[in-house]
Design a protein around this motif. Structure first.
Motif, PDB file in Angstrom:
ATOM      1  N   GLY A 170      51.026  61.984  94.369  1.00 26.94           N
ATOM      2  CA  GLY A 170      50.288  60.636  94.134  1.00 26.94           C
ATOM      3  C   GLY A 170      49.090  60.785  93.482  1.00 26.94           C
ATOM      4  N   ALA A 171      48.532  62.021  93.220  1.00 31.70           N
ATOM      5  CA  ALA A 171      47.110  62.374  92.906  1.00 31.70           C
ATOM      6  C   ALA A 171      47.044  62.565  91.615  1.00 31.70           C
ATOM      7  CB  ALA A 171      46.399  63.331  93.895  1.00 31.70           C
ATOM      8  N   LEU A 172      48.132  62.729  90.801  1.00 28.52           N
ATOM      9  CA  LEU A 172      48.244  63.063  89.176  1.00 28.52           C
ATOM     10  C   LEU A 172      47.877  61.991  88.370  1.00 28.52           C
ATOM     11  CD1 LEU A 172      48.973  65.168  87.220  1.00 28.52           C
ATOM     12  CD2 LEU A 172      51.360  64.365  87.042  1.00 28.52           C
ATOM     13  N   ASN A 173      46.971  62.245  87.552  1.00 25.42           N
ATOM     14  CA  ASN A 173      46.232  61.283  86.869  1.00 25.42           C
ATOM     15  C   ASN A 173      46.926  61.178  85.367  1.00 25.42           C
ATOM     16  OD1 ASN A 173      44.475  60.456  88.706  1.00 25.42           O
ATOM     17  ND2 ASN A 173      42.618  61.758  88.018  1.00 25.42           N
ATOM     18  N   TYR A 174      46.981  60.162  84.849  1.00 28.38           N
ATOM     19  CA  TYR A 174      47.453  60.127  83.392  1.00 28.38           C
ATOM     20  C   TYR A 174      46.664  59.038  82.504  1.00 28.38           C
ATOM     21  CZ  TYR A 174      49.951  55.478  84.221  1.00 28.38           C
ATOM     22  OH  TYR A 174      50.265  54.313  84.548  1.00 28.38           O
ATOM     23  N   ALA A 175      46.114  59.368  81.268  1.00 21.42           N
ATOM     24  CA  ALA A 175      45.266  58.530  80.631  1.00 21.42           C
ATOM     25  C   ALA A 175      46.078  57.328  79.773  1.00 21.42           C
ATOM     26  CB  ALA A 175      44.530  59.320  79.672  1.00 21.42           C
ATOM     27  N   SER A 176      45.488  56.414  79.403  1.00 23.75           N
ATOM     28  CA  SER A 176      46.141  55.271  78.662  1.00 23.75           C
ATOM     29  C   SER A 176      44.975  54.423  77.823  1.00 23.75           C
ATOM     30  CB  SER A 176      46.871  54.156  79.364  1.00 23.75           C
ATOM     31  OG  SER A 176      46.110  53.229  79.623  1.00 23.75           O
ATOM     32  N   SER A 177      45.431  53.769  76.774  1.00 23.84           N
ATOM     33  CA  SER A 177      44.435  53.093  75.991  1.00 23.84           C
ATOM     34  C   SER A 177      44.059  51.802  76.786  1.00 23.84           C
ATOM     35  CB  SER A 177      45.093  52.541  74.546  1.00 23.84           C
ATOM     36  OG  SER A 177      46.109  51.874  74.773  1.00 23.84           O
ATOM     37  N   GLY A 178      44.569  51.386  77.606  1.00 21.84           N
ATOM     38  CA  GLY A 178      44.137  50.330  78.574  1.00 21.84           C
ATOM     39  C   GLY A 178      45.469  49.646  79.414  1.00 21.84           C
ATOM     40  N   ALA A 187      54.287  55.574  80.726  1.00 23.80           N
ATOM     41  CA  ALA A 187      54.016  56.280  81.928  1.00 23.80           C
ATOM     42  C   ALA A 187      54.672  55.566  83.040  1.00 23.80           C
ATOM     43  CB  ALA A 187      52.589  56.444  82.129  1.00 23.80           C
ATOM     44  N   GLU A 188      54.375  54.185  83.298  1.00 22.15           N
ATOM     45  CA  GLU A 188      54.829  53.585  84.424  1.00 22.15           C
ATOM     46  C   GLU A 188      56.561  53.754  84.469  1.00 22.15           C
ATOM     47  OE1 GLU A 188      53.473  52.241  87.159  1.00 22.15           O
ATOM     48  OE2 GLU A 188      51.574  52.957  86.307  1.00 22.15           O
ATOM     49  N   LEU A 189      56.985  53.630  83.197  1.00 18.97           N
ATOM     50  CA  LEU A 189      58.584  53.624  83.156  1.00 18.97           C
ATOM     51  C   LEU A 189      58.874  54.942  83.502  1.00 18.97           C
ATOM     52  CD1 LEU A 189      61.329  52.591  82.535  1.00 18.97           C
ATOM     53  CD2 LEU A 189      60.924  53.426  80.175  1.00 18.97           C
ATOM     54  N   PHE A 190      58.114  56.152  83.166  1.00 17.34           N
ATOM     55  CA  PHE A 190      58.496  57.412  83.414  1.00 17.34           C
ATOM     56  C   PHE A 190      58.321  57.633  84.855  1.00 17.34           C
ATOM     57  CE2 PHE A 190      57.268  61.752  84.426  1.00 17.34           C
ATOM     58  CZ  PHE A 190      58.006  62.590  83.321  1.00 17.34           C
ATOM     59  N   SER A 191      57.217  57.139  85.512  1.00 22.27           N
ATOM     60  CA  SER A 191      57.007  57.211  86.919  1.00 22.27           C
ATOM     61  C   SER A 191      58.164  56.754  87.820  1.00 22.27           C
ATOM     62  CB  SER A 191      55.596  56.628  87.570  1.00 22.27           C
ATOM     63  OG  SER A 191      54.730  57.126  87.022  1.00 22.27           O
ATOM     64  N   THR A 192      58.588  55.360  87.363  1.00 18.26           N
ATOM     65  CA  THR A 192      59.715  54.394  87.827  1.00 18.26           C
ATOM     66  C   THR A 192      61.161  55.377  87.930  1.00 18.26           C
ATOM     67  OG1 THR A 192      58.541  52.484  87.689  1.00 18.26           O
ATOM     68  CG2 THR A 192      60.822  52.542  88.138  1.00 18.26           C
ATOM     69  N   MET A 193      61.449  55.822  86.864  1.00 18.44           N
ATOM     70  CA  MET A 193      62.532  56.513  86.643  1.00 18.44           C
ATOM     71  C   MET A 193      62.673  57.996  87.241  1.00 18.44           C
ATOM     72  SD  MET A 193      63.897  55.294  82.802  1.00 18.44           S
ATOM     73  CE  MET A 193      65.481  56.077  83.152  1.00 18.44           C
ATOM     74  N   MET A 198      51.849  58.375  89.909  1.00 21.95           N
ATOM     75  CA  MET A 198      50.878  58.952  89.252  1.00 21.95           C
ATOM     76  C   MET A 198      49.831  57.649  89.267  1.00 21.95           C
ATOM     77  SD  MET A 198      52.550  60.914  86.081  1.00 21.95           S
ATOM     78  CE  MET A 198      53.155  59.364  85.246  1.00 21.95           C
ATOM     79  N   VAL A 199      48.350  58.254  88.811  1.00 24.08           N
ATOM     80  CA  VAL A 199      47.421  57.363  89.043  1.00 24.08           C
ATOM     81  C   VAL A 199      46.868  57.111  87.452  1.00 24.08           C
ATOM     82  CG1 VAL A 199      44.801  57.011  89.723  1.00 24.08           C
ATOM     83  CG2 VAL A 199      46.552  58.442  91.114  1.00 24.08           C
ATOM     84  N   HIS A 200      46.955  55.905  87.276  1.00 20.71           N
ATOM     85  CA  HIS A 200      46.646  55.281  86.001  1.00 20.71           C
ATOM     86  C   HIS A 200      45.173  55.289  85.752  1.00 20.71           C
ATOM     87  CE1 HIS A 200      46.273  51.763  82.871  1.00 20.71           C
ATOM     88  NE2 HIS A 200      46.464  52.891  82.145  1.00 20.71           N
ATOM     89  N   VAL A 201      44.536  55.930  84.595  1.00 18.10           N
ATOM     90  CA  VAL A 201      43.052  55.904  84.210  1.00 18.10           C
ATOM     91  C   VAL A 201      43.179  55.296  82.784  1.00 18.10           C
ATOM     92  CG1 VAL A 201      41.190  57.405  83.759  1.00 18.10           C
ATOM     93  CG2 VAL A 201      43.069  58.178  85.460  1.00 18.10           C
ATOM     94  N   PRO A 202      42.737  53.861  82.877  1.00 15.82           N
ATOM     95  CA  PRO A 202      42.580  53.424  81.664  1.00 15.82           C
ATOM     96  C   PRO A 202      41.345  53.700  80.988  1.00 15.82           C
ATOM     97  CG  PRO A 202      42.217  51.908  83.390  1.00 15.82           C
ATOM     98  CD  PRO A 202      42.415  53.188  84.102  1.00 15.82           C
ATOM     99  N   TYR A 203      41.435  53.440  79.537  1.00 17.15           N
ATOM    100  CA  TYR A 203      40.244  53.780  78.681  1.00 17.15           C
ATOM    101  C   TYR A 203      40.286  52.600  77.571  1.00 17.15           C
ATOM    102  CZ  TYR A 203      39.796  58.462  80.441  1.00 17.15           C
ATOM    103  OH  TYR A 203      39.663  59.937  80.978  1.00 17.15           O
ATOM    104  N   LYS A 204      38.997  52.319  77.239  1.00 17.43           N
ATOM    105  CA  LYS A 204      38.593  51.328  76.200  1.00 17.43           C
ATOM    106  C   LYS A 204      39.156  52.006  74.908  1.00 17.43           C
ATOM    107  CE  LYS A 204      35.546  48.391  78.403  1.00 17.43           C
ATOM    108  NZ  LYS A 204      36.473  47.399  78.427  1.00 17.43           N
ATOM    109  N   GLY A 205      40.468  52.110  74.531  1.00 18.41           N
ATOM    110  CA  GLY A 205      40.993  52.562  73.410  1.00 18.41           C
ATOM    111  C   GLY A 205      41.659  53.852  73.482  1.00 18.41           C
TER     112      GLY A 205
END
Length: 342
Positions: A170-178, A187-193, A198-205
């Motif tokens: 549960g400590a693996l981070n992944y990035a997204s645009s927000g 990534a959430e669909l990947f985690s669910t299936m 995984m931990v969501h790390v959102p960015y501004k863009g």
């Protein structure tokens, strides 16, 4: 002749009777359909410039598709289709404006899955209904995402990523645009299936997110394939799998997530044209046919292909059905994952 309860009335002339009957029928039809938003036919559409709203900033993928479509419709239908960017709130500001616009075909939306099927689950007080408040015109194009990792990691397959996520507990981070963007929901669909956390790390863009994956501050992310291909080809990022059901023509050696063990996995960035609900059927048909003409143009198709897009031009009914299935799929994921806006 004897009349009871009033004075005798002269018979109506035949022409007058016909006019009366015609007026009565029209009034009856208006009463029947007046509350359903059905507007009068407009076979001469368009007779003036139309506005195509985009819920995201100029220069991005949504804006680029809108400008290609707007230019093509202007050429095909003989009136200007002016692009207007109203960015913010996952595209819902622009969508609300179109939902409330006069249903005459002169105010349109270039919508995406983020706005039309993900945002309704994220924003409980959303002031429009993507299904009831819009007339879907045509699905225009889609583009797959690709799961990438920093090349320093010993990960080469989907199964490697799943196992690595389990080891990280549960400590693996992944990035997204927000929040709510295609990178996030993929990534959430990947985690669910996959049955991992995984931990969501959102960015501004998207650019900021990619920069930190390139710098190995965050180990992995999903993002649009065309954007990441230069980094994949240069070896700065390692491609694991694409998110479409079929391999991407622009990167045929990269397997799909579905063929790599998560059967049926599909997460696309897609773009569609919408009019307000109640737009006359003949106007919707003209726009639908216009999109087919635009997306059949070799130059336009080449430009879309250069951006890794697959032309998906559909009729209105097919697009409506697709919307319904996408709404169920992503609405359920948003609820289960607890995706919230920033």
């Amino acid at each position: 002749m004897t009349h009871t309860g009033g004075e005798a009335r002269a018979p109506r002339p035949a022409a007058s009777r016909r006019q009366f009957i015609t007026a009565s029928l029209c009034a009856g039809l208006a009463a029947t359909f007046g509350g359903t938003g059905i507007a009068a036919a407009s076979t001469d559409y368009p007779t003036k410039p139309a506005t195509l709203l985009v819920g995201f900033s100029a220069g991005g993928a949504v804006d680029q598709v809108a400008r290609l479509v707007g230019q093509g419709l202007s050429k095909d239908l003989g009136q200007s289709f002016v692009i207007e960017n109203r960015a913010g709130a996952t595209g819902t500001i622009a969508a609300e404006a179109v939902a409330r616009a006069r249903p005459d075909g002169y105010t349109l939306l270039l919508g995406t899955q983020s706005t039309m099927v993900v945002a309704p689950g994220m924003y409980p007080k959303l002031r429009f209904d993507p299904v009831k408040d819009f007339a879907p015109v045509s699905l225009i194009a889609s583009v797959p995402l690709v799961l990438v990792v920093h090349p320093s990691l010993p990960l080469h397959t989907v199964q490697d990523v799943i196992q690595y996520a389990r080891e990280k507990n549960g400590a693996l981070n992944y990035a997204s645009s927000g929040p709510g963007g295609p990178q996030h929901v993929a990534a959430e669909l990947f985690s669910t299936m996959a049955g991992v956390q995984m931990v969501h790390v959102p960015y501004k863009g998207e650019a900021n997110a990619i920069a930190d994956v390139l710098g190995n501050q965050v180990p992995l992310m999903f993002s649009n394939l065309p954007t990441l291909l230069p980094y994949i080809r240069s070896g700065k990022l390692r491609a694991i799998a694409v998110s479409s059901l079929e391999r991407a023509p622009s990167a045929p050696t990269i397997p799909t997530v579905s063929e790599s063990g998560l059967k049926g996995f599909e997460a696309l960035t897609w773009f569609g044209l919408y009019a307000p609900a109640g737009t006359p059927a003949d106007v919707v048909r003209k726009l639908e046919q216009g999109v087919k003409v635009v997306t059949s143009d070799p130059e336009t198709r080449a430009k879309m292909a250069a951006q890794g897009m697959k032309v998906e031009a559909s009729d209105s009914a097919t697009f409506r059905q697709y919307m319904a299935s996408e709404s169920v799929k992503w609405g359920e994921l948003v609820r289960k994952s607890g995706i919230k806006p920033e």
